[in-house]
Design an enzyme around this catalytic site. Structure first.
Site, PDB file in Angstrom:
ATOM      1  N   PHE A 243       0.817  -1.224   0.000  1.00 55.84           N
ATOM      2  CA  PHE A 243       0.000   0.000   0.000  1.00 55.84           C
ATOM      3  C   PHE A 243       0.847   1.269   0.000  1.00 55.84           C
ATOM      4  O   PHE A 243       0.354   2.338   0.341  1.00 55.84           O
ATOM      5  CB  PHE A 243      -0.978   0.020   1.184  1.00 55.84           C
ATOM      6  N   ARG A 600      -9.053   1.424 -20.348  1.00 57.87           N
ATOM      7  CA  ARG A 600      -9.197   0.017 -20.700  1.00 57.87           C
ATOM      8  C   ARG A 600      -8.921  -0.872 -19.482  1.00 57.87           C
ATOM      9  O   ARG A 600      -8.001  -0.607 -18.710  1.00 57.87           O
ATOM     10  CB  ARG A 600      -8.161  -0.289 -21.772  1.00 57.87           C
ATOM     11  N   PRO A 604     -10.760  -7.957 -15.989  1.00 59.33           N
ATOM     12  CA  PRO A 604     -11.892  -7.550 -15.158  1.00 59.33           C
ATOM     13  C   PRO A 604     -11.927  -8.256 -13.801  1.00 59.33           C
ATOM     14  O   PRO A 604     -12.453  -7.709 -12.833  1.00 59.33           O
ATOM     15  CB  PRO A 604     -13.117  -7.948 -15.984  1.00 59.33           C
ATOM     16  N   LYS A 605     -11.329  -9.441 -13.728  1.00 54.20           N
ATOM     17  CA  LYS A 605     -11.369 -10.180 -12.461  1.00 54.20           C
ATOM     18  C   LYS A 605     -10.410  -9.571 -11.434  1.00 54.20           C
ATOM     19  O   LYS A 605     -10.809  -9.260 -10.310  1.00 54.20           O
ATOM     20  CB  LYS A 605     -10.999 -11.644 -12.724  1.00 54.20           C
ATOM     21  N   GLN A 610      -9.142  -5.589  -7.144  1.00 52.47           N
ATOM     22  CA  GLN A 610      -8.437  -4.366  -6.776  1.00 52.47           C
ATOM     23  C   GLN A 610      -9.407  -3.335  -6.189  1.00 52.47           C
ATOM     24  O   GLN A 610      -9.133  -2.709  -5.165  1.00 52.47           O
ATOM     25  CB  GLN A 610      -7.754  -3.817  -8.040  1.00 52.47           C
ATOM     26  N   GLY A 675      -5.060   2.992 -14.792  1.00 51.63           N
ATOM     27  CA  GLY A 675      -4.620   2.606 -13.445  1.00 51.63           C
ATOM     28  C   GLY A 675      -5.785   2.585 -12.483  1.00 51.63           C
ATOM     29  O   GLY A 675      -6.726   3.376 -12.600  1.00 51.63           O
ATOM     30  N   GLU A 678      -5.265   3.254  -6.863  1.00 55.04           N
ATOM     31  CA  GLU A 678      -5.549   4.318  -5.907  1.00 55.04           C
ATOM     32  C   GLU A 678      -7.010   4.764  -5.966  1.00 55.04           C
ATOM     33  O   GLU A 678      -7.647   4.927  -4.931  1.00 55.04           O
ATOM     34  CB  GLU A 678      -4.652   5.529  -6.140  1.00 55.04           C
TER      35      GLU A 678
HETATM   36 MO1  MOS Z   1       0.804   3.392  -3.845  1.00 55.98          MO
HETATM   37  S1  MOS Z   1       0.540   4.599  -2.217  1.00 55.98           S
HETATM   38  O1  MOS Z   1       1.575   4.565  -4.804  1.00 55.98           O
HETATM   39  O2  MOS Z   1       1.895   2.223  -3.290  1.00 55.98           O
END
Ligand code: MOS
Length: 711
Positions: A243, A600, A604-605, A610, A675, A678
């Site tokens: 994290f 994109r 999807p899994k 995530q 991405g 986050e």
């Molecule tokens: Mo994430 S906080 O950029 O590992």
């Protein structure tokens, strides 16, 4: 043969290895003749060590070395600012002098034949201090403007921005809200603790380390020891969550290498859960004042967002706390000011959705308060303030699917059945609340490299020094490679996590899919074209058989100039349902529905997984997480998983719906991905806070929302 595998919900290629325990994590790389290290840490928050008695420890069974500032080798600590290091200040130097900067500051290293011997001897040191007054309470500190603000994409932002006349517009606004929002310090708490195994061979060092950035560790440790970065190999194939805590090489990595050098043997150093609160970063405590002005018809006329957060006394860590405020909603008059309070604590680090998670909490709660003041539906208020472009940079968005996200998430959630009045929805004795918030996170892309090697048997080996702390990089990169090569996924072996592989940026800032993925795609494309040209066939397997020898290609991906022409961000909408027990103040999250425009979706899994993880992380932020600091000594009083609460399975909402809206963005990067790591956490905490207000009529502006605050 149809082999298009990008976009398919493929199960993790490393899943079996993880389940049967054959995936090797940092602390499992035991070396022959290995010794074990334990760190002795300061029990005061600031001052000098006046005496440190080591004789008893030195005579304990199995002791190999006891290192303190008095006898430790002087280290080079050559200047080095890596991608993930704060731009201003100097990293913590360990065992070089008698200074103590923070509670838990490493002051000695004990190396022994066994872990038990090291841990025991570490208790035998007698240390006295000349304590000094320590800054341990952010409320007592004086916020100062940072020299500069470096975001997790390694770009810098001015700490103070203004467009229009924010103060004047606020003063003359028809409707205004102005409040302060507080988020306490949070610690990352991945299940795998940080660990390093260090082994020297002459001037060459190998580190098996829990890391999100193997090249960063190699370069940092090379600078610390004054050796060439090529002489440091860092290996980190599996990471059990991080994290953000694995983005820098913290002082325990230096200590492991130092211990191994002095001992003349490999050394393993694994942090305890308690130590994870004293040396591997944290999400800094933030205090944010948000003032919003609007016209009666719900158009924002002023946004003033002033926030400060803690950093250490020796480095300026300044996350992107206010960046989202400048672009999320349309408003002609916007002021942001970001300040820091230097504290006697080790330097904070990015923690999932760094900056955005905290800043968007304050902004999106304030927007909910404005919706109440205006008596306008919170979704409608946001729709009325949807910008046509990035009003901070005056650039068009490369894509922005906010409207679509609001629409599909609201529909899936059943938002139209909400009755706006607080305490108006019930389920038996439970008060029900529905709340929502907007989410956003920038699209990041940094240079990366990858290598593809095609073999005569029609299989491929693809490597890149990336990390996979959980999102599924092993899997998604295998998909990109297979897709590009036109091979079935079983024929592609991808590997990562070693500085012997081509260079990548940090595995953070949601940039891995874009950066490493684009490099993998480029390397595979190059290898395929080369093989087909030389093998004289238009099917790759046939060409490779004919060639009878490997074909290898390395390629780089580099961001083009799209960032100058477009503002590139992911956007999303999060809706939550909470149930609050009116007698006990307990909040249960029943549903979270999130819709994301994230470009994109490669898998999807794993992408859903995530987002579910981000939702649960956001729920922890809203309701549970809090590193409680004792202001008398800077100690974290709950530095363990019994008292630092994070959501467990029983807390997880029964319904977590993840929707990816169809979004084709040709500008962001060759793969068209934005991405996900986050943004999945952003917006969850404010959506829950807003739902708690709707359920109870109580507006809680200080996280976490615990039962005591609701009674
Ligand atoms: Mo994430 S906080 O950029 O590992």
């Amino acid at each position: 043969m149809t082999t298009a595998v990008i976009g398919k919900p493929i199960s993790r290629v490393d899943g079996r290895a993880k389940v049967i325990g054959s995936a090797t994590y940092a602390a499992e790389f035991d070396q022959p003749n290995q010794a074990y290290a334990a760190v002795v840490r300061s029990t005061v928050a600031a001052g000098r060590i006046t005496s440190i008695e080591t004789a008893e420890a030195e005579q304990a069974p199995g002791i190999v070395a006891v290192l303190t500032h008095r006898n430790a080798p002087k280290l080079a600590y050559a200047p080095h600012k890596g991608f993930t290091d704060p731009a201003i200040g100097e990293r913590l130097h360990v065992l070089q002098d008698d200074r103590v900067n923070h509670q838990g500051h490493p002051i000695a290293l004990v190396v022994a034949d066994t872990l038990e011997q090291a841990n025991h001897a570490a208790t035998l040191l007698r240390v006295t201090y000349a304590p000094e007054t320590a800054a341990t309470d952010i409320d007592a500190g004086e916020p100062v403007l940072p020299t500069q603000q470096k975001t997790d994409q390694a770009t810098t932002q001015p700490p103070e921005t203004r467009r229009g006349d924010p103060a004047g517009a606020l003063a003359s606004a028809e409707v205004k809200v102005e409040q302060t929002y507080v988020i306490p310090r949070e610690n990352h708490n991945p299940i795998e603790m940080h660990a390093t195994v260090a082994a020297w061979n002459g001037d060459r060092l190998t580190l098996w380390d829990k890391s999100q950035y193997v090249y960063g560790v190699a370069e940092e440790i090379a600078a610390v020891f004054g050796i060439r970065a090529e002489n440091v190999r860092v290996v980190s194939p599996f990471v059990g969550g991080a994290f953000g805590s694995g983005l820098r090489a913290w002082s325990h990595v230096t200590l492991a290498a130092l211990g191994a050098r002095v001992a003349g043997r490999p050394v393993k150093l694994m942090l305890s859960r308690r130590e994870m609160y004293y040396g591997t970063g944290f999400r800094p405590h933030t205090v944010q004042r948000v003032a919003l002005g609007a016209s009666r018809d719900g158009r924002l006329t002023a946004i003033l967002h002033d926030g400060y957060e803690e950093t250490s006394t020796y480095e300026e860590f300044a996350e992107a706390l206010l960046d989202a405020t400048r672009i999320l909603h349309s408003c002609p008059n916007v002021y942001t000011r970001h300040r820091l309070v230097p504290m006697n604590v080790h330097t904070p680090i990015w923690m999932r959705a760094p900056g955005e998670a905290s800043g968007v909490f304050a902004l999106e709660c304030a927007l909910d308060e404005l919706a109440v003041a205006l008596d306008i539906d919170p979704v409608e208020l946001r729709l009325r303030n949807e910008p046509e472009q990035d009003e901070f940079k005056s650039l068009p968005f490369s894509s922005r699917s906010t409207r679509e996200c609001y629409r599909v998430a609201a529909e899936r959630f059943g938002w139209s059945r909400r009755t706006p009045k607080p305490r108006s929805m019930r389920d038996g004795r439970w008060l029900i609340g529905w709340g929502m918030a907007t989410a956003t996170y920038p699209v990041n892309f940094a240079p990366a490299s990858a290598m593809a090697r095609l073999l005569p048997d029609g299989t491929a080996e693809v490597t890149s020094a990336a990390s996979d702390m959980g999102p599924g990089t092993w899997t998604s990169m295998t998909q990109v490679a297979a897709d590009t090569l036109g091979l079935p996924i079983e024929r592609v072996k991808f590997s990562l996590g070693d500085t012997r592989m081509p260079r990548t940026p940090p595995h953070g800032g949601s940039m891995t899919m874009a950066s490493v993925g684009s490099a993998v795609q480029a390397a595979c494309r190059k290898a395929r074209e080369d093989a087909l040209a030389r093998g004289g066939a238009n099917d790759l397997v046939g060409a490779m058989a004919r060639l009878g020898q490997p074909v290898e290609a390395t390629a780089d991906s580099t961001p083009g100039d799209a960032g100058q022409r477009f503002s590139m961000h992911s956007f999303g909408a999060v809706f939550t349902e909470v149930a609050v027990d009116p007698d006990l103040g307990e909040t249960r999250v029943r549903r979270i529905v999130g819709a994301y425009g994230a470009g994109r979706i490669v898998n999807p899994k794993t992408a859903r997984s995530q987002c579910v993880g981000g939702m649960i992380g956001g729920m922890g932020m809203a309701l549970m997480e809090h590193s409680v600091v004792d202001p008398r000594n800077g100690r974290v009083t709950n530095a363990n998983l019994a008292e630092y609460a994070v959501p467990v399975h029983a807390d997880a909402p029964p319904v977590m719906d993840v929707i990816f809206v169809d979004e084709k963005d040709p500008h962001v990067n060759p793969l068209g991905v934005k991405g996900l790591g986050e943004i999945a956490l952003v917006g969850v905490a404010p959506a829950i806070g807003n739902a708690v207000y709707h359920a109870t009529g109580k507006r809680l502006r200080e996280l976490p929302i615990t039962p005591d605050k609701l009674l």
